[in-house]
Design a protein around this motif. Structure first.
Motif, PDB file in Angstrom:
ATOM      1  N   PRO A 143      24.541  95.241  73.088  1.00 24.34           N
ATOM      2  CA  PRO A 143      25.801  94.976  73.795  1.00 24.34           C
ATOM      3  C   PRO A 143      26.838  94.351  72.876  1.00 24.34           C
ATOM      4  O   PRO A 143      26.519  93.771  71.839  1.00 24.34           O
ATOM      5  CB  PRO A 143      25.383  94.002  74.901  1.00 24.34           C
ATOM      6  CG  PRO A 143      24.175  93.313  74.354  1.00 24.34           C
ATOM      7  CD  PRO A 143      23.467  94.343  73.512  1.00 24.34           C
ATOM      8  N   SER A 144      28.078  94.488  73.264  1.00 28.37           N
ATOM      9  CA  SER A 144      29.196  93.911  72.525  1.00 28.37           C
ATOM     10  C   SER A 144      30.257  93.463  73.527  1.00 28.37           C
ATOM     11  O   SER A 144      30.067  93.562  74.749  1.00 28.37           O
ATOM     12  CB  SER A 144      29.768  94.916  71.524  1.00 28.37           C
ATOM     13  OG  SER A 144      30.270  96.054  72.207  1.00 28.37           O
ATOM     14  N   LEU A 145      31.359  92.981  73.034  1.00 28.76           N
ATOM     15  CA  LEU A 145      32.471  92.620  73.902  1.00 28.76           C
ATOM     16  C   LEU A 145      33.117  93.871  74.479  1.00 28.76           C
ATOM     17  O   LEU A 145      33.136  94.934  73.849  1.00 28.76           O
ATOM     18  CB  LEU A 145      33.507  91.813  73.123  1.00 28.76           C
ATOM     19  CG  LEU A 145      33.059  90.453  72.584  1.00 28.76           C
ATOM     20  CD1 LEU A 145      34.158  89.834  71.742  1.00 28.76           C
ATOM     21  CD2 LEU A 145      32.656  89.512  73.702  1.00 28.76           C
ATOM     22  N   THR A 146      33.665  93.747  75.665  1.00 28.11           N
ATOM     23  CA  THR A 146      34.391  94.853  76.262  1.00 28.11           C
ATOM     24  C   THR A 146      35.701  95.091  75.501  1.00 28.11           C
ATOM     25  O   THR A 146      36.108  94.280  74.663  1.00 28.11           O
ATOM     26  CB  THR A 146      34.683  94.570  77.737  1.00 28.11           C
ATOM     27  OG1 THR A 146      35.544  93.418  77.827  1.00 28.11           O
ATOM     28  CG2 THR A 146      33.395  94.301  78.499  1.00 28.11           C
ATOM     29  N   LYS A 147      36.359  96.209  75.788  1.00 32.12           N
ATOM     30  CA  LYS A 147      37.622  96.501  75.110  1.00 32.12           C
ATOM     31  C   LYS A 147      38.655  95.414  75.378  1.00 32.12           C
ATOM     32  O   LYS A 147      39.417  95.029  74.489  1.00 32.12           O
ATOM     33  CB  LYS A 147      38.139  97.864  75.552  1.00 32.12           C
ATOM     34  CG  LYS A 147      37.300  99.038  75.066  1.00 32.12           C
ATOM     35  CD  LYS A 147      37.929 100.366  75.456  1.00 32.12           C
ATOM     36  CE  LYS A 147      37.102 101.540  74.925  1.00 32.12           C
ATOM     37  NZ  LYS A 147      37.692 102.853  75.297  1.00 32.12           N
ATOM     38  N   PHE A 148      38.718  94.936  76.616  1.00 31.06           N
ATOM     39  CA  PHE A 148      39.660  93.871  76.943  1.00 31.06           C
ATOM     40  C   PHE A 148      39.317  92.595  76.171  1.00 31.06           C
ATOM     41  O   PHE A 148      40.200  91.918  75.637  1.00 31.06           O
ATOM     42  CB  PHE A 148      39.636  93.607  78.450  1.00 31.06           C
ATOM     43  CG  PHE A 148      40.428  92.400  78.858  1.00 31.06           C
ATOM     44  CD1 PHE A 148      41.812  92.453  78.956  1.00 31.06           C
ATOM     45  CD2 PHE A 148      39.786  91.200  79.151  1.00 31.06           C
ATOM     46  CE1 PHE A 148      42.540  91.336  79.330  1.00 31.06           C
ATOM     47  CE2 PHE A 148      40.507  90.076  79.524  1.00 31.06           C
ATOM     48  CZ  PHE A 148      41.892  90.145  79.617  1.00 31.06           C
ATOM     49  N   GLU A 149      38.008  92.265  76.097  1.00 28.96           N
ATOM     50  CA  GLU A 149      37.599  91.060  75.371  1.00 28.96           C
ATOM     51  C   GLU A 149      37.847  91.203  73.870  1.00 28.96           C
ATOM     52  O   GLU A 149      38.216  90.232  73.208  1.00 28.96           O
ATOM     53  CB  GLU A 149      36.128  90.774  75.656  1.00 28.96           C
ATOM     54  CG  GLU A 149      35.848  90.338  77.088  1.00 28.96           C
ATOM     55  CD  GLU A 149      34.372  90.284  77.392  1.00 28.96           C
ATOM     56  OE1 GLU A 149      33.983  89.553  78.319  1.00 28.96           O
ATOM     57  OE2 GLU A 149      33.597  90.986  76.711  1.00 28.96           O
ATOM     58  N   GLN A 150      37.628  92.403  73.326  1.00 25.58           N
ATOM     59  CA  GLN A 150      37.908  92.619  71.910  1.00 25.58           C
ATOM     60  C   GLN A 150      39.393  92.462  71.603  1.00 25.58           C
ATOM     61  O   GLN A 150      39.771  91.862  70.589  1.00 25.58           O
ATOM     62  CB  GLN A 150      37.427  94.013  71.500  1.00 25.58           C
ATOM     63  CG  GLN A 150      35.912  94.173  71.502  1.00 25.58           C
ATOM     64  CD  GLN A 150      35.488  95.581  71.171  1.00 25.58           C
ATOM     65  OE1 GLN A 150      36.313  96.441  70.867  1.00 25.58           O
ATOM     66  NE2 GLN A 150      34.186  95.848  71.240  1.00 25.58           N
ATOM     67  N   ALA A 151      40.247  92.987  72.477  1.00 28.18           N
ATOM     68  CA  ALA A 151      41.686  92.828  72.274  1.00 28.18           C
ATOM     69  C   ALA A 151      42.084  91.354  72.372  1.00 28.18           C
ATOM     70  O   ALA A 151      42.911  90.868  71.586  1.00 28.18           O
ATOM     71  CB  ALA A 151      42.444  93.658  73.303  1.00 28.18           C
TER      72      ALA A 151
END
Length: 411
Positions: free
Chosen positions: A206-214
């Protein structure tokens, strides 16, 4: 082994816990500097002119330092002595080749820890318990493990990381899982697909979501423009800590669930014996011939991106936890050379076999499969068709998989 429980200190107890972390860090750093100075200068003064610095001598000097320093005397001597024991253990691991040379602990790391040796725990109800911390009193923690495991702990370590407090109880190593009854499986570790199993399954860390990455990127850009030690910079760091803690929890949970499922399902697991530390090294500089002081491009930026992707895939943590759970002799490590270029059916090895990251087509027998699945089949074949010793597959020429038993290995 340690089991971590979430610690919930009251507002008046947080300052005491932070002070314990400061004391442990200060004692560790000053002890490290003392040992480094002794090793650095012993060739000048002679090895016998000054007594050797060790844990016992530093314990005696710590008592003298506490007597003359009000700030240290206000803290717990057991916490400070435990920091010296941590330093001594770090040097033992260094001389044994298990770790690098101990490094100084920085206050700017925004994390810390200390040891509670005289452990005393008390259960309040089904969900809550208390642990006694020196100079602070009893601090509540959330019970998420069996209470019998916590009561058999010999010591504990209080840690502060990503804005959260935890207490890790040191317990005896648990028994390994019973051998699974399922078929043997080979695992190929990669970046595009974190784990590729020989039965065709793909698992992704798992990784950060696109919103969390932004949001993470915006916070990092904001942090680069802010002044050090400012209040706004502190708020930005706290926001970054929340995202890092969220990502750490997701990865830890994924590793535990994945390794448990593999250990309980499969009788034998084969993996590549990768040297991850060597794989994430930075490339060497390329000096320009005939032009001193000028360097040619060496692909450092692209290699840095690959290194981040490898570390984000948690290959090392996955293998360590799988080794803890698998019975002895059921986790086999094989030679990783050319596993992605070798055909799982005929054994033909050539660079042209792998057309792209995901497509594998053998130039000899025209066998076609997903490249990662083919590599997992090759890994499994090498493990099952070579002599094994102490859970390691001895590198050797594996028997090629025939078209008839390729499906059997995948099953």
């Amino acid at each position: 082994m340690s089991i971590r429980q979430r610690l919930y200190p009251e507002s008046g107890q947080v300052a005491g816990l932070v002070e314990h972390c400061h004391h442990a860090r200060f004692v560790f750093n000053i002890g490290l500097e003392q040992r480094s100075m002794w090793r650095r200068d012993k060739h000048l003064r002679g090895p016998l002119s000054v007594p050797r610095v060790n844990a016992a001598s530093q314990m005696r000097e710590l008592a003298q330092l506490r007597a003359g320093t009000d700030w240290l005397r206000a803290g717990s001597s057991s916490v400070q002595q435990a920091a010296l024991r941590d330093l001594d253990r770090a040097f033992m691991n260094f001389f044994a080749g298990r770790a690098k040379y101990p490094r100084f602990k920085r206050r700017s790391d925004r994390e810390g820890s200390f040891v509670v040796r005289d452990l005393s725990v008390r259960r309040l109800n089904r969900k809550w318990g208390e642990v006694a911390v020196p100079k602070i009193g009893r601090v509540r923690f959330r019970i998420s493990r069996e209470w019998a495991q916590i009561t058999c702990a010999s010591s504990a370590r209080v840690t502060h990381k990503n804005g959260r407090w935890h207490v890790a109880f040191t317990i005896p190593a648990p028994a390994r899982f019973e051998p699974g009854t399922g078929p043997a499986v080979g695992i190929d570790r990669g970046v595009a697909n974190t784990l590729a199993l020989s039965d065709g399954h793909m698992l992704q860390a798992p990784s950060l979501t696109k919103f969390e990455q932004a949001r993470f990127l915006r916070l990092q850009q904001r942090l680069a423009r802010q002044q050090k030690d400012s209040q706004r910079r502190g708020k930005t760091l706290e926001a970054l800590v929340v995202l890092r803690g969220r990502l750490e929890n997701r990865r830890a949970d994924w590793v535990e669930q994945t390794t448990t499922a593999l250990a309980c399902t499969h009788s034998v697991v084969a993996v590549e014996d990768l040297r991850i530390r060597n794989m994430v090294r930075r490339p060497k500089p390329k000096p320009a011939p005939g032009n001193p002081g000028v360097f040619l491009p060496n692909g450092a930026r692209a290699k840095a991106g690959l290194n981040r992707a490898i570390l984000a895939s948690v290959w090392g943590r996955f293998l360590i936890r799988l080794e803890h759970k698998m019975p002895e002799g059921t986790l086999l490590r094989v030679d990783p050379r050319n596993t992605s270029l070798t055909c799982a059916v005929c054994g033909h090895c050539a660079h042209g076999n792998r057309e792209s990251q995901a497509v594998f087509q053998c130039q000899s027998c025209e066998y076609t499969a997903h490249a990662d699945t083919n590599a997992a089949l090759v890994i499994l074949d090498r493990a099952l068709n070579t002599t094994t010793a102490a859970g390691h597959a001895v590198p050797g020429r594996a028997r090629p998989v025939t078209a008839g038993n390729a499906n059997q290995l995948a099953a």
